[in-house]
Design an enzyme around this catalytic site. Sequence first.
Site, PDB file in Angstrom:
ATOM      1  N   SER A  16      -5.769  -2.226  16.717  1.00  0.00           N
ATOM      2  CA  SER A  16      -5.348  -2.478  15.316  1.00  0.00           C
ATOM      3  C   SER A  16      -6.690  -2.074  14.499  1.00  0.00           C
ATOM      4  O   SER A  16      -7.906  -1.975  14.969  1.00  0.00           O
ATOM      5  CB  SER A  16      -5.102  -4.231  15.392  1.00  0.00           C
ATOM      6  OG  SER A  16      -6.488  -4.911  15.585  1.00  0.00           O
ATOM      7  N   SER A  17      -6.487  -2.083  13.260  1.00  0.00           N
ATOM      8  CA  SER A  17      -7.632  -1.797  12.202  1.00  0.00           C
ATOM      9  C   SER A  17      -8.723  -2.988  12.514  1.00  0.00           C
ATOM     10  O   SER A  17      -8.192  -4.069  12.302  1.00  0.00           O
ATOM     11  CB  SER A  17      -7.103  -1.875  10.882  1.00  0.00           C
ATOM     12  OG  SER A  17      -6.391  -2.949  10.467  1.00  0.00           O
ATOM     13  N   SER A  45       0.947  -1.096  -0.097  1.00  0.00           N
ATOM     14  CA  SER A  45      -0.012  -0.148   0.007  1.00  0.00           C
ATOM     15  C   SER A  45       0.767   1.135   0.031  1.00  0.00           C
ATOM     16  O   SER A  45       1.747   1.420   0.961  1.00  0.00           O
ATOM     17  CB  SER A  45      -0.957   0.199   1.243  1.00  0.00           C
ATOM     18  OG  SER A  45      -1.596   1.304   1.449  1.00  0.00           O
ATOM     19  N   SER A  94       1.712 -14.712  13.231  1.00  0.00           N
ATOM     20  CA  SER A  94       0.317 -15.698  13.202  1.00  0.00           C
ATOM     21  C   SER A  94      -0.646 -15.206  14.035  1.00  0.00           C
ATOM     22  O   SER A  94      -0.406 -13.901  14.537  1.00  0.00           O
ATOM     23  CB  SER A  94       0.906 -17.131  13.360  1.00  0.00           C
ATOM     24  OG  SER A  94      -0.266 -17.946  12.873  1.00  0.00           O
ATOM     25  N   LYS A 142      -6.442 -17.341  15.360  1.00  0.00           N
ATOM     26  CA  LYS A 142      -7.580 -17.848  14.513  1.00  0.00           C
ATOM     27  C   LYS A 142      -7.090 -19.007  13.786  1.00  0.00           C
ATOM     28  O   LYS A 142      -7.762 -19.689  12.866  1.00  0.00           O
ATOM     29  CB  LYS A 142      -8.030 -16.772  13.582  1.00  0.00           C
ATOM     30  CG  LYS A 142      -8.767 -15.513  14.413  1.00  0.00           C
ATOM     31  CD  LYS A 142      -9.297 -14.488  13.642  1.00  0.00           C
ATOM     32  CE  LYS A 142      -9.770 -13.307  14.541  1.00  0.00           C
ATOM     33  NZ  LYS A 142      -9.228 -12.900  15.698  1.00  0.00           N
ATOM     34  N   VAL A 162     -12.545  -3.987  18.184  1.00  0.00           N
ATOM     35  CA  VAL A 162     -13.966  -3.646  18.524  1.00  0.00           C
ATOM     36  C   VAL A 162     -13.769  -2.332  19.271  1.00  0.00           C
ATOM     37  O   VAL A 162     -14.954  -1.629  19.289  1.00  0.00           O
ATOM     38  CB  VAL A 162     -14.450  -4.562  19.388  1.00  0.00           C
ATOM     39  CG1 VAL A 162     -14.836  -6.031  18.501  1.00  0.00           C
ATOM     40  CG2 VAL A 162     -13.746  -5.251  20.542  1.00  0.00           C
ATOM     41  N   ALA A 214       5.098  -9.878   8.354  1.00  0.00           N
ATOM     42  CA  ALA A 214       3.726  -9.569   8.997  1.00  0.00           C
ATOM     43  C   ALA A 214       2.733  -9.316   8.107  1.00  0.00           C
ATOM     44  O   ALA A 214       1.622  -8.787   8.295  1.00  0.00           O
ATOM     45  CB  ALA A 214       3.607  -8.304   9.824  1.00  0.00           C
TER      46      ALA A 214
END
Length: 635
Positions: A436-437, A296, A391, A394, A440, A348
């Site tokens: 983090s993006s 990006s 990692s 999840k 919640v 990452a």
Amino acid sequence: MMLCDAVALPILLWVAFALRYSSVTPPVDGNWIFAAATISSLLSLYAFGFYRPMVRYLGAEAAKSVFTGMAASVVALAALSYMVPVMVPRSVFIIFWLLGCGYLGVSRYLARRWLGRLSTRGLQRRPVAVFGGGSAGAQLVAALQAGRELCPVLVVDDDLGKQGTLLSGVPVVSRQGLSEAVRRGRLDTVLLAMPTMPRHRRIALVNWLEQLNVRVQTVPTFSDIASGRARLTEIQDVVIEDLLGRDTVPPRRDLLGRCITGKSVVVTGAGGSIGSELCRQIIKLAPSHLVLLEQSEVALYNIEMELADLIQRHHFDLKLVAMLGSVVDPGHVERLCREFDVDTLYHAAAYKHVPIVEENPAAGVRNNILGTLAAAQGAEAAGVSHFILVSTDKAVRPTNVMGATKRFSELVLQAMAGRGSSTVFSMVRFGNVLGSSGSVVPLFREQIRRGGPVTVTHPDVIRYFMTIPEAAQLVIQAGAMAKGGEVFVLDMGEPVRILDLAQTMIRLMGLSVRDESNPDGDIEIVFSGLRPGEKLFEELLIGDASVRTEHEMIMQAHEEALSSEEVAAALQALRAVLDRGQSASLKALLCRYVNGYRPREEVEGEDPELPCIEADETAAGATTTAAAASGKGVH
């Protein structure tokens, strides 16, 4: 002020004579003594800086100026009285000094109070309580009294010795006194002025305040104040992130610098949440080069500008390189590692948003699996010493494509380490990071500020949380302990129920939860249902086998892995299915090779798009062909 003092000082000297002689008409030998006392006092006070500060903001330094200035004046008067033939009792000078100090102190105090009230007259200042009667509390009370928005009406402290006293005119009370004031509606906001309070005590205090249904705000920590990042008067809402974790364990300096200090380091996904924090931690450890790899352009520009500013401000001695590109590009990582003679690579870069990857499985497989493979092969070919994969929890018994691709990425590195390599491959697995993006916490905060509703996916969903800086430090330390093929698991502390988190955030902002028991509440909580691929509970270990490492916050998992040949066959099959754009077949292949992967449709008893037990003929054929052609090794 000097004119007022010029009028008052001779009167005070006359009063000193009157007290000495116990008469309202004391005998005074020469009226020149009054003029001399006035002139000497004004000159002494001016010389000692008494007239320099602004009266509205006079502090303790004024008392020193008064005592020393009046003392110098009295000494000068006494010396003059001995040189001139005049009769002045010695006690007059002492009485005059006491009267002068009292007048000057009281007059300035009254002037300061009057000016302060004048500046806030007509203002609707919100009453608040300050929790903490220490130095931070005293400074905060003084700052608020001089301000125009908040008015401190109570100071709360658990120290019995302080209760019942006054702090800058504000009464110090116990917790019971605060509860009573809130019950009577005197205030609805509490400011925490205890920057050094340990996390576990802060959590207990905030939990208690939460029951009062008041808004809880805080002042910055002393470390932030000392470093210039914040000022004491910068009041803000309680950072919920500080209440979710635990008291952090200081990092081990030997582990932090083992793979970084004096070495050339690459961070892939350098513009992401974890990648950018890794970069911030790495530049403090004195690498020779730090290479930022990011696909990006905007994210790369932002992190490069931030790091360049840090390097300039702190005079770090390293070369910062920003590289625009993708890890999926074959040979890109190898060329980059060779050019900068890289020693350590932190991988990452990944697609991590569960619902998005669930809807775009091909992109997830290509970026997370094939990207990891390309980066690992490039690092190995260029002779990189350490390759560390970031990692996620999840990846453990995943119910979503994102978790399955991250687990398969671990299998790829385990297979490469198992067949022998000069590069040390390791993986670090942890849960959600705060801030983090997609986190919640900022989502809930914004929903509360908009007036709700707050959306929670399920009443029973729980998650592990860790701050980004702590996670980045532990990733660096875990990578330094690797010998090859290890899966490190970070100690995430206790899991948090997301519904409880939402309710706590609402209450800490001084609002109430609107539900059946409280229909007149401020903010409603709405359950939106689990998103595609989302689990109720996250885990960190696939099995029960784990061992402690030399770091108390890092464990090493012992889990079964695929052979190099099996991984090669699976990769070939995944590529064949990717070329055909068959999303269902991708999930079927992930089911076959990722132990424990069960798509949520299957978990909930629905008919999945493709049975997870076996792949379709195309995928099966690709697997068979790849197994026959692969020979040995990961391709």
